[in-house]
Design a protein around this motif. Structure first.
Motif, PDB file in Angstrom:
ATOM      1  N   PRO A 101      37.208  11.021  50.838  1.00  0.00           N
ATOM      2  CA  PRO A 101      36.423  10.691  51.865  1.00  0.00           C
ATOM      3  C   PRO A 101      36.785   9.588  52.343  1.00  0.00           C
ATOM      4  O   PRO A 101      37.287   8.543  51.788  1.00  0.00           O
ATOM      5  N   VAL A 102      36.938   9.365  53.771  1.00  0.00           N
ATOM      6  CA  VAL A 102      36.989   8.132  54.378  1.00  0.00           C
ATOM      7  C   VAL A 102      35.971   7.205  54.311  1.00  0.00           C
ATOM      8  O   VAL A 102      34.780   7.626  54.407  1.00  0.00           O
ATOM      9  N   ARG A 103      36.116   6.034  53.855  1.00  0.00           N
ATOM     10  CA  ARG A 103      34.948   5.118  53.806  1.00  0.00           C
ATOM     11  C   ARG A 103      34.555   4.514  54.976  1.00  0.00           C
ATOM     12  O   ARG A 103      35.459   3.936  56.058  1.00  0.00           O
ATOM     13  N   ARG A 104      33.088   4.617  55.353  1.00  0.00           N
ATOM     14  CA  ARG A 104      32.711   4.338  56.878  1.00  0.00           C
ATOM     15  C   ARG A 104      31.794   3.279  56.709  1.00  0.00           C
ATOM     16  O   ARG A 104      30.738   3.309  55.503  1.00  0.00           O
ATOM     17  N   GLN A 105      31.853   1.944  56.966  1.00  0.00           N
ATOM     18  CA  GLN A 105      31.132   0.946  56.678  1.00  0.00           C
ATOM     19  C   GLN A 105      29.794   0.942  56.968  1.00  0.00           C
ATOM     20  O   GLN A 105      28.661   0.571  56.096  1.00  0.00           O
ATOM     21  N   SER A 106      29.174   1.678  57.955  1.00  0.00           N
ATOM     22  CA  SER A 106      27.882   1.988  58.232  1.00  0.00           C
ATOM     23  C   SER A 106      27.196   2.645  57.191  1.00  0.00           C
ATOM     24  O   SER A 106      25.977   2.747  57.129  1.00  0.00           O
ATOM     25  N   GLU A 107      27.906   3.427  56.311  1.00  0.00           N
ATOM     26  CA  GLU A 107      27.431   4.073  55.055  1.00  0.00           C
ATOM     27  C   GLU A 107      27.100   3.035  53.912  1.00  0.00           C
ATOM     28  O   GLU A 107      26.556   3.472  52.884  1.00  0.00           O
ATOM     29  N   HIS A 108      27.509   1.813  54.031  1.00  0.00           N
ATOM     30  CA  HIS A 108      27.476   0.805  52.970  1.00  0.00           C
ATOM     31  C   HIS A 108      26.751  -0.372  53.054  1.00  0.00           C
ATOM     32  O   HIS A 108      27.172  -1.513  52.401  1.00  0.00           O
ATOM     33  N   PHE A 109      25.725  -0.314  54.045  1.00  0.00           N
ATOM     34  CA  PHE A 109      24.868  -1.570  54.244  1.00  0.00           C
ATOM     35  C   PHE A 109      24.363  -2.089  53.086  1.00  0.00           C
ATOM     36  O   PHE A 109      24.256  -3.355  52.902  1.00  0.00           O
ATOM     37  N   SER A 110      24.053  -1.339  52.082  1.00  0.00           N
ATOM     38  CA  SER A 110      23.403  -1.678  50.856  1.00  0.00           C
ATOM     39  C   SER A 110      24.548  -2.631  49.969  1.00  0.00           C
ATOM     40  O   SER A 110      23.837  -3.747  49.442  1.00  0.00           O
ATOM     41  N   GLN A 111      25.695  -2.223  50.085  1.00  0.00           N
ATOM     42  CA  GLN A 111      26.469  -3.069  49.267  1.00  0.00           C
ATOM     43  C   GLN A 111      26.529  -4.605  50.054  1.00  0.00           C
ATOM     44  O   GLN A 111      26.756  -5.394  49.442  1.00  0.00           O
ATOM     45  N   TYR A 112      26.681  -4.749  51.370  1.00  0.00           N
ATOM     46  CA  TYR A 112      26.675  -5.904  52.033  1.00  0.00           C
ATOM     47  C   TYR A 112      25.552  -6.860  51.684  1.00  0.00           C
ATOM     48  O   TYR A 112      25.597  -8.123  51.676  1.00  0.00           O
ATOM     49  N   ARG A 113      24.308  -5.966  51.801  1.00  0.00           N
ATOM     50  CA  ARG A 113      23.084  -6.792  51.452  1.00  0.00           C
ATOM     51  C   ARG A 113      23.091  -7.369  49.997  1.00  0.00           C
ATOM     52  O   ARG A 113      22.579  -8.277  49.671  1.00  0.00           O
ATOM     53  N   ALA A 114      23.785  -6.625  49.101  1.00  0.00           N
ATOM     54  CA  ALA A 114      23.561  -7.144  47.834  1.00  0.00           C
ATOM     55  C   ALA A 114      24.368  -8.393  47.794  1.00  0.00           C
ATOM     56  O   ALA A 114      24.258  -9.284  47.067  1.00  0.00           O
ATOM     57  N   ALA A 115      25.603  -8.359  48.507  1.00  0.00           N
ATOM     58  CA  ALA A 115      26.649  -9.709  48.501  1.00  0.00           C
ATOM     59  C   ALA A 115      25.910 -10.897  49.103  1.00  0.00           C
ATOM     60  O   ALA A 115      26.019 -11.766  48.903  1.00  0.00           O
ATOM     61  N   LEU A 116      25.105 -10.555  50.157  1.00  0.00           N
ATOM     62  CA  LEU A 116      24.499 -11.594  50.777  1.00  0.00           C
ATOM     63  C   LEU A 116      23.269 -12.089  49.663  1.00  0.00           C
ATOM     64  O   LEU A 116      23.154 -13.252  49.747  1.00  0.00           O
ATOM     65  N   GLN A 117      22.663 -11.285  48.800  1.00  0.00           N
ATOM     66  CA  GLN A 117      21.755 -11.785  47.986  1.00  0.00           C
ATOM     67  C   GLN A 117      22.407 -12.707  46.979  1.00  0.00           C
ATOM     68  O   GLN A 117      22.130 -13.685  46.442  1.00  0.00           O
ATOM     69  N   THR A 118      23.575 -12.462  46.747  1.00  0.00           N
ATOM     70  CA  THR A 118      24.182 -13.281  45.527  1.00  0.00           C
ATOM     71  C   THR A 118      24.810 -14.545  46.186  1.00  0.00           C
ATOM     72  O   THR A 118      24.583 -15.473  45.558  1.00  0.00           O
ATOM     73  N   LEU A 119      25.185 -14.334  47.631  1.00  0.00           N
ATOM     74  CA  LEU A 119      25.432 -15.732  48.407  1.00  0.00           C
ATOM     75  C   LEU A 119      24.237 -16.590  48.352  1.00  0.00           C
ATOM     76  O   LEU A 119      24.283 -17.756  48.106  1.00  0.00           O
ATOM     77  N   ASP A 120      23.078 -15.902  48.635  1.00  0.00           N
ATOM     78  CA  ASP A 120      21.719 -16.612  48.774  1.00  0.00           C
ATOM     79  C   ASP A 120      21.305 -17.317  47.452  1.00  0.00           C
ATOM     80  O   ASP A 120      20.807 -18.492  47.661  1.00  0.00           O
ATOM     81  N   ALA A 121      21.466 -16.503  46.648  1.00  0.00           N
ATOM     82  CA  ALA A 121      21.324 -17.211  45.011  1.00  0.00           C
ATOM     83  C   ALA A 121      22.116 -18.506  44.980  1.00  0.00           C
ATOM     84  O   ALA A 121      21.557 -19.438  44.033  1.00  0.00           O
ATOM     85  N   LEU A 122      23.198 -18.419  45.387  1.00  0.00           N
ATOM     86  CA  LEU A 122      24.117 -19.606  45.240  1.00  0.00           C
ATOM     87  C   LEU A 122      23.782 -20.787  45.792  1.00  0.00           C
ATOM     88  O   LEU A 122      24.297 -21.798  45.799  1.00  0.00           O
ATOM     89  N   GLY A 123      22.807 -20.674  46.982  1.00  0.00           N
ATOM     90  CA  GLY A 123      22.474 -21.435  47.958  1.00  0.00           C
ATOM     91  C   GLY A 123      23.532 -22.051  49.018  1.00  0.00           C
ATOM     92  O   GLY A 123      23.574 -23.054  49.243  1.00  0.00           O
ATOM     93  N   VAL A 124      24.297 -20.974  49.276  1.00  0.00           N
ATOM     94  CA  VAL A 124      25.354 -21.379  50.178  1.00  0.00           C
ATOM     95  C   VAL A 124      25.092 -20.481  51.591  1.00  0.00           C
ATOM     96  O   VAL A 124      26.258 -20.627  52.577  1.00  0.00           O
ATOM     97  N   LEU A 125      24.045 -19.958  51.965  1.00  0.00           N
ATOM     98  CA  LEU A 125      23.733 -19.616  53.264  1.00  0.00           C
ATOM     99  C   LEU A 125      22.562 -20.239  53.922  1.00  0.00           C
ATOM    100  O   LEU A 125      21.749 -20.839  53.274  1.00  0.00           O
ATOM    101  N   TYR A 126      22.776 -20.313  55.302  1.00  0.00           N
ATOM    102  CA  TYR A 126      21.556 -20.612  55.884  1.00  0.00           C
ATOM    103  C   TYR A 126      21.416 -20.058  57.344  1.00  0.00           C
ATOM    104  O   TYR A 126      22.392 -19.528  57.922  1.00  0.00           O
ATOM    105  N   PRO A 127      20.241 -19.801  57.465  1.00  0.00           N
ATOM    106  CA  PRO A 127      19.946 -19.169  59.046  1.00  0.00           C
ATOM    107  C   PRO A 127      20.077 -20.017  60.153  1.00  0.00           C
ATOM    108  O   PRO A 127      19.845 -21.162  60.023  1.00  0.00           O
TER     109      PRO A 127
END
Length: 299
Positions: free
Chosen positions: A71-97
């Motif tokens: 199947p073709v990968r569609r980004q809209s079906e993988h939001f959970s993976q991007y959120r997990a990556a954001l959680q990893t970055l946030d835990a490293l203290g490298v994100l800010y709003p």
């Protein structure tokens, strides 16, 4: 290891000659290496992407004679993976709003430009020509950040580049990638990353859990892409991608940046102008063989 390549268009318009160039080059590399050719639909911006454009992508690529794995990968079906990556970055203290609207950003840039001109300069721009983030959200007190987020105030998440490089430690200065194509100035071979040129880039918005920069590194790793073949306009962005790959512990593919198909005025083709669209060329009687000849000087 099987070599893996991908073509990753966004369904927010019709494909043009530039897309054909990238798709055909990826498919050719897959054939030459006995590798895999994947198609990825980059529809993470659901407000701009349309099913009709996605259907047109499949039709145009098939007309060119290309076949891809399903199947073709569609980004809209993988939001959970991007959120997990954001959680990893946030835990490293490298994100800010950051809470500024586009209008506020424009005003701040104008102020910084005026101040810079007094010193015979201009506020710094990134390699794409966009101003570096001019705001002060990085220094906002944590309590104020939390209160504004709790109130539902629109915001983006930015990568604190200084904190990111600090988190990588001594290895940050050695960030590089293997370039099998060439950059705008002919760069090839081992290319040193220069993420400082980009400042604190956006990695997510309130309604979209990833920017292009974050999604592309997560997607390439998830799909096992070993060689990224894409236009030279994305050469400089590889510096930020290498930072994100290092922070997230993702493998680094090799890169092959190719020349761009330009319009009659020497500008990069754009979906918004309908420049040299495949659909229009086909309607005018052009064949897939004609398309290959048109892009041959670039490829």
């Amino acid at each position: 290891m099987t070599e893996t390549f991908r073509f990753a268009p966004s369904p927010n318009g019709l494909l043009h000659l530039g897309h054909a160039c990238s798709a055909l080059l990826n498919a050719a590399r897959a054939r030459k290496t006995g590798g895999r050719f994947l198609l990825r639909i980059e529809d993470i911006d659901v407000s701009r992407c349309r099913p009709a454009f996605e259907a047109a992508i499949y039709e145009d690529l098939a007309w060119l004679g290309l076949a891809w794995e399903t199947p073709v990968r569609r980004q809209s079906e993988h939001f959970s993976q991007y959120r997990a990556a954001l959680q990893t970055l946030d835990a490293l203290g490298v994100l800010y709003p950051a809470f500024e609207s586009r209008a506020e950003i424009a005003r701040l840039v104008a102020e910084r430009d005026a101040a810079a001109r007094e010193g015979a300069g201009q506020w710094s721009r990134d390699p794409d020509g966009a101003p570096l983030y001019p705001g002060v959200a990085k220094h906002m007190p944590a309590a104020e950040r939390a209160a504004r987020i709790a109130a539902g105030e629109p915001h983006v998440l930015r990568l604190d580049l200084a904190a990111a490089l600090a988190a990588l430690g001594p290895g940050a200065k050695d960030l590089a990638w293997e370039e099998r194509g060439a950059g705008p100035a002919g760069e090839t071979g081992t290319v040193a990353a220069r993420p400082e040129l980009w400042g604190d880039v956006v990695v997510a918005r309130k309604d979209v859990p990833a920017s292009y920069h974050l999604a592309v590194v997560v997607d390439d790793a998830a799909q096992g892409v070993t060689e990224v073949v894409r236009g030279r306009d994305l050469f400089a962005a590889t510096s930020i991608h290498r930072v994100l790959q290092a922070l997230l512990g993702l493998p680094a593919p090799v890169y092959r940046h190719h020349g761009l198909v330009l319009d009659a005025d020497g500008y990069k083709l754009s979906k918004s102008t309908g420049a040299t669209g495949l659909r229009a060329l086909r309607a005018a009687g052009r064949t897939p063989a004609d398309i290959r000849r048109l892009i041959e000087p670039v490829a």
